[in-house]
Design a protein around this motif. Structure first.
Motif, short mmCIF file in Angstrom:
data_model
loop_
_atom_site.label_atom_id
_atom_site.label_comp_id
_atom_site.label_asym_id
_atom_site.label_seq_id
_atom_site.Cartn_x
_atom_site.Cartn_y
_atom_site.Cartn_z
N SER A 144 -1.81 13.90 10.31
CA SER A 144 -1.80 14.26 11.93
C SER A 144 -0.78 12.65 12.62
O SER A 144 -0.47 13.33 13.17
N VAL B 93 -1.02 -6.68 -4.93
CA VAL B 93 -0.80 -7.76 -3.79
C VAL B 93 -2.15 -9.15 -4.52
O VAL B 93 -3.25 -8.66 -3.73
N ALA C 128 -0.21 -1.78 4.82
CA ALA C 128 -0.89 -0.71 5.31
C ALA C 128 -1.54 -0.36 3.87
O ALA C 128 -1.89 0.84 3.72
N VAL D 170 -6.12 4.13 9.85
CA VAL D 170 -5.54 6.10 9.88
C VAL D 170 -6.64 6.27 10.20
O VAL D 170 -6.40 6.74 7.92
N MET E 93 -6.68 -12.26 3.32
CA MET E 93 -5.72 -13.05 2.85
C MET E 93 -4.85 -13.99 3.40
O MET E 93 -4.12 -14.96 3.32
N HIS F 71 -7.72 12.66 -2.04
CA HIS F 71 -8.71 13.30 -2.04
C HIS F 71 -8.59 13.75 -0.66
O HIS F 71 -9.48 14.69 -0.73
N ALA F 72 -7.66 13.40 -0.03
CA ALA F 72 -8.57 14.12 2.00
C ALA F 72 -7.65 15.86 2.03
O ALA F 72 -7.61 16.77 1.19
N GLY G 194 0.89 -1.24 -0.45
CA GLY G 194 0.12 0.12 -0.12
C GLY G 194 1.06 1.12 0.21
O GLY G 194 1.61 1.37 0.42
C1 LIG Z 1 -12.66 13.99 1.97
C2 LIG Z 1 -11.77 13.28 3.04
C3 LIG Z 1 -11.39 14.07 3.28
C4 LIG Z 1 -9.73 13.33 4.90
N1 LIG Z 1 -9.19 14.79 4.97
C5 LIG Z 1 -8.37 14.63 6.31
C6 LIG Z 1 -8.13 15.50 6.73
O1 LIG Z 1 -8.14 16.76 6.28
N2 LIG Z 1 -6.34 15.53 7.35
C7 LIG Z 1 -6.32 13.77 7.50
O2 LIG Z 1 -5.46 13.39 8.33
N3 LIG Z 1 -6.95 13.06 6.78
C8 LIG Z 1 -7.89 12.90 6.27
N4 LIG Z 1 -8.22 12.78 4.83
C9 LIG Z 1 -8.03 10.82 5.75
C10 LIG Z 1 -7.26 10.22 5.44
O3 LIG Z 1 -7.41 10.15 3.78
C11 LIG Z 1 -6.40 9.43 5.54
O4 LIG Z 1 -6.07 9.05 6.95
C12 LIG Z 1 -5.09 8.97 4.43
O5 LIG Z 1 -5.08 8.95 3.78
C13 LIG Z 1 -4.75 7.13 4.84
O6 LIG Z 1 -4.09 6.80 4.57
P1 LIG Z 1 -3.91 5.16 4.39
O7 LIG Z 1 -2.44 5.05 3.87
O8 LIG Z 1 -3.82 4.46 5.29
O9 LIG Z 1 -4.34 4.50 3.40
P2 LIG Z 1 -4.56 4.97 1.31
O10 LIG Z 1 -4.74 5.73 1.12
O11 LIG Z 1 -6.40 3.99 1.36
O12 LIG Z 1 -3.98 3.94 0.86
C14 LIG Z 1 -3.34 2.71 0.58
C15 LIG Z 1 -2.96 2.75 -0.64
O13 LIG Z 1 -2.73 0.48 -0.85
C16 LIG Z 1 -3.08 -0.08 -1.84
N5 LIG Z 1 -3.16 -0.36 -2.14
C17 LIG Z 1 -4.32 -2.15 -1.56
N6 LIG Z 1 -4.32 -2.55 -1.75
C18 LIG Z 1 -3.45 -3.34 -1.72
C19 LIG Z 1 -2.37 -4.90 -2.23
N7 LIG Z 1 -3.97 -5.77 -2.34
N8 LIG Z 1 -2.04 -4.32 -3.25
C20 LIG Z 1 -1.65 -3.45 -3.55
N9 LIG Z 1 -1.17 -2.57 -3.12
C21 LIG Z 1 -2.74 -1.76 -2.40
C22 LIG Z 1 -3.90 1.34 -2.07
O14 LIG Z 1 -3.94 1.17 -3.80
C23 LIG Z 1 -3.62 2.75 -2.02
O15 LIG Z 1 -2.90 3.13 -2.60
C24 LIG Z 1 -9.49 12.55 4.56
C25 LIG Z 1 -10.48 11.51 3.99
C26 LIG Z 1 -11.05 11.51 3.01
C27 LIG Z 1 -11.33 10.90 2.17
#
Ligand SMILES: Cc1cc2nc3c(=O)[nH]c(=O)nc-3n(C[C@H](O)[C@H](O)[C@H](O)COP(=O)(O)OP(=O)(O)OC[C@H]3O[C@@H](n4cnc5c(N)ncnc54)[C@H](O)[C@@H]3O)c2cc1C
Length: 803
Positions: free
Chosen positions: A351, A174, A202, A346, A213, A46-47, A11
């Protein structure tokens, strides 16, 4: 793509990229991140990018501070801009309660070194001119708030990791994870296999699918979340950037976005997204906008921020992101799966992402997270956190994101889930229940069904006089408490004593005896407190904190018992009732042929005996500090036991009591408890548990570090304080002042009904441990005089328990 790596991170959102960077920073460079699309293509791109330091758990708040302070370093190393804007933030209170809450938030921030400032509504309107001040009673200013560019941050992490030797592979999914016998993994991807020593999930929006999985059902759920961006506001032209804001009453957050304002909501009618399966074709995608759903929040928003109503809406974003049931991340190693780690759920990646990456990398590289991460440890959830439970709790948490959680508030979602056999009887006795790991347990008992509701408040509630009566009954007569909500393990087989002796810091008791013991990690810090009850030569019954059951099991897997020894969790197999108070012996003696006289069954005895027809394990021990007995039975007997004790107890005036009274009574005895007084940032000596560490044993985990702590005296001391409180008692996390300086923090507090004063337990620097006066504890923004007690307020000699 290479065919082997020390770590594969699945991820490439902000969290995976942060983990990759932090692993390289910790010295592991043979690390590979695999992303199915472009970096950020899940929920990250899009956060809104907002960030802040405040969090209900001070340890998570510390990691948030770390994240925010990291961005400059990241920009420097990677050469990639994070789009950092730090205009500061304002939290707006529309009610007195909210303003009280802000006062408490400010107080908590003090010992984290945060410079928060409370201001009036007039002052708020001056520094944040887009509000109509008539809707607000005051506000809290935080200089360390702002926003970043999600794309910039994620790429900065990835570039910094790549500079240090880490690799990033894009457009590769994956599809499966296969464990090898040696604990390593075959990571099966669309573009071939990678053999990895460790795997990190992640996968953000797909964390559940990646968990599946390997046979895991992780408690995460995505919620739809919307924000809008307005057209430019003429009033902002040429001005310095607007503060970021939270308007609690509107459940709205805002920040400036170019010449306009970005406004997001945590609406009450939140909607989950893909509650069972996350579609794999959702890449860099958004959901259809639904302004109707957030209309109630927007109406409030346009009233509170009237200038926004004068301009049009430029853009609406509706995107999903994931939450755990309590809104905190899920981080750490998974019990039962060697070298498999998670960093998901997360919800505030900008933050928390840095702190999550730091924690996980230290855990992987050093074998220890290096900080107190209990609040985000994946092991805080057990099998009870099913998909449907998670769905109910996440929806509740989302809708309450900007609502006050009062210290005495119990949340209603997903209840009742677990109940014990005496649930209906307790209900008929007008119990007010709390929820603990999904189990209903009585908090206090009301005189009638109509009164069996607690007002939520920062002050003493309507429960206060009833809890007082319960404490009085236990002090003067006898009380009955349901104690099923403890974790239990049964350790059996030859080698039981040797294994426990290595894992626990105290000596394993003789057969028929009980010993309290801390469990320490290699750094000599507290990772558990257990009651060891020796039933037989090869059988020990362990009583502990139930919420930490998975956490303990994970530790036991890391330090496994020798062949022939079985460690079996049995929390709900053995349920319990306790009788406590000076008349408890008379009551129990009338029901058993076993001699309960002190000479025959002294304090800290433990024995199998019959209570009436019920086979039971009975320990002479009570967390109340009174003469008392804990009675453990397999669940099918609990009803019969309850009926027997209730009817026999009538003659003694037996009174039911609940968790609130128990909490007050244990504080009167200066008894600590896991997750409050006992956490992995404290050593046993600091926590006052030094007498339960047996240095006479040649070896046990944490011995060397604990000895060092004993010799140096440690840095902190757990102390008991009497507080000159009026209508509100300490609840935890309040700052402790000494001669005008914040020197420590409260871990628990309550009104001590038996000693008739308000009490608090808390940590202060060891250098102040001898001072008795000059202390103050800040309660709802008011510094109240506090006196350090030199001994437990109730019965310091312990003669009541030993009677
Ligand atoms: C409208 C909106 C507004 C937000 N505003 C804020 C804000 O102001 N401040 C803040 O802190 N947070 C905000 N957030 C939350 C923030 O977006 C998340 O906390 C953050 O994106 C989490 O990141 P992540 O890496 O855990 O997940 P993700 O961004 O979902 O990343 C996971 C990644 O893993 C990849 N993946 C998944 N499965 C596989 C696989 N099997 N093989 C290979 N790759 C894989 C996916 O393609 C993806 O890119 C907001 C969210 C939204 C929707």
């Amino acid at each position: 793509m290479k065919s082997s790596a020390r770590v594969v991170v699945v991820g490439g959102g902000v969290v995976g990229a942060s983990v990759l960077y932090h692993l390289t920073k910790a010295g592991w460079n043979d690390v590979l991140l695999i992303e199915r699309g472009e970096l950020t293509c899940g929920s990250t791109w899009h956060a809104a990018g907002g960030m802040h330091t405040l969090n209900g758990d001070p340890n998570v708040a510390r990691l948030q501070q770390y994240t925010i302070n990291l961005y400059r370093e990241l920009e420097r190393i990677s050469g990639q801009s994070c789009g950092l804007h730090m205009p500061g933030g304002i939290m707006l209170a529309g009610t007195r309660e909210r303003f009280d809450w802000l006062k408490m938030a400010k107080a908590r921030g003090r010992y984290l070194g945060m410079e928060l400032e409370l201001i009036s509504a007039d002052e708020a309107a001056k520094v944040f001119p887009i509000i109509d001040k008539k809707y607000f009673v005051g506000a809290l200013l935080d200089p360390i708030e702002g926003h970043v560019d999600p794309y910039g941050v994620t790429h900065a992490y990835a570039k910094a990791a790549q500079i240090a030797g880490g690799e990033v592979v894009r457009h590769t999914r994956v599809v499966d994870l296969k464990p090898r016998a040696d604990g390593s993994w075959d990571v099966i991807t669309e573009a071939g296999n990678v053999h990895a020593e460790h795997v990190v999930n992640a996968a953000g929006l797909w964390a559940r699918e990646v968990g599946r999985m390997v046979g895991l059902e992780l408690p995460v759920l995505a919620m739809q979340h919307q924000y809008l961006i307005t057209e430019d506001l003429p009033a902002l032209k040429g001005q310095k950037e607007l503060l970021t804001s939270i308007d609690f009453e509107g459940e709205i957050y805002t920040r400036q976005e170019r010449g306009g304002v970005l406004l997001g909501t945590y609406e009450r009618a939140g909607v989950p997204w893909s509650p069972v399966e996350t579609p794999w074709d959702f890449t860099q995608s958004l959901l259809p906008e639904d302004l109707e759903r957030i209309a109630p929040s927007l109406e409030v928003g346009f009233r509170h921020f009237p200038t926004l109503a004068d301009v049009g809406i430029r853009k609406v974003v509706n995107g999903p992101f994931t939450f755990a049931p309590d809104g905190n991340p899920l981080v750490g190693p998974i019990r039962g799966l060697k070298n498999f780690w998670v960093a998901c759920g997360v919800m505030a990646g900008f933050s928390q992402g840095g702190g999550v990456g730091l924690t996980l990398s230290q855990w992987m590289v050093e074998g220890d997270p290096g900080a107190d991460v209990w609040a985000m440890d994946v092991a805080r959830y057990g099998d009870w956190a099913t998909l449907a439970y998670t769905n109910a709790k996440v929806r509740e948490n989302y809708s309450r994101r900007f609502r006050i959680r009062f210290p005495n508030e119990e949340l209603p979602a997903a209840r009742p889930l677990r109940t014990t056999p005496v649930y209906e009887q307790l209900q008929a006795a007008h119990a007010v229940f709390g929820d603990y790991c999904g189990l209903e347990h009585p908090l206090w008992f009301a005189p009638s069904a109509e009164e069996a509701h607690e007002e939520i408040t920062f002050h003493r509630s309507n429960a206060h006089p009833h809890v007082a009566a319960e404490c009085r009954a236990v002090h003067e007569g006898v009380g009955l408490l349901e104690i099923s909500n403890y974790g239990k393990f049964e350790v059996t087989g030859p080698g039981t004593e040797e294994w426990l002796s290595r894992v626990m810091a105290n000596r394993v008791p003789q057969v028929g005896r009980v010993a309290l013991t801390p469990m320490l990690n290699e750094r000599g810090k507290l990772i558990g407190d257990f009651t060891m009850c020796r039933v037989g030569e090869q059988r020990v019954f362990l009583i502990c904190t139930w919420a930490a059951e998975s956490y303990y099991r994970r530790w036991f897997e890391r330090h496994p018992p020798p062949g022939g020894v079985t460690v079996r969790p049995c929390a709900m197999e053995y349920v319990g009732l306790s009788v406590a108070g000076p008349h408890s012996r008379t009551l129990l003696q009338g029901l058993t042929r076993t001699d309960l006289a002190s000479a025959a069954f002294p304090f800290l005895s433990f024995r199998r005996m019959d209570i009436g027809m019920v086979p039971a394990l009975v320990g002479r021990i009570s967390f109340t500090g009174e003469l008392g007995y804990e009675i453990w039975v397999t669940s099918e007997y609990q009803r019969a036991l309850y009926d027997l004790l209730s009817s026999a107890g009538r003659a003694q005036g037996l009174k039911l009591f609940g968790g609130r009274a128990l909490n007050a009574m244990r504080i009167e005895k200066s008894f600590g408890t896991w997750a409050r007084e006992y956490r992995p940032i404290y050593g046993p000596h600091e926590a006052g548990l030094g007498r339960f560490v047996d240095f006479g044993k040649s070896e046990f985990i944490g011995r060397a570090a604990a000895l060092e702590e004993k010799e140096s005296g440690g840095a902190l001391r757990l102390m008991t304080f009497s507080v000159d409180a009026a209508e509100a008692d300490a609840a935890g996390d309040e700052p402790i002042w000494h001669e005008g300086r914040v020197v420590g923090w409260v871990t628990s507090g309550a009104y001590g009904h038996r000693v008739q004063r308000s009490l608090a337990l808390g940590y202060i620097p060891v250098a102040l441990a001898a001072a008795t006066d000059g202390f103050e504890i800040e309660l709802i923004g008011e510094r109240r005089a506090a006196k350090r007690e030199s001994a437990p307020p109730l019965d310091p000699a312990g003669s009541r328990m030993r009677a």
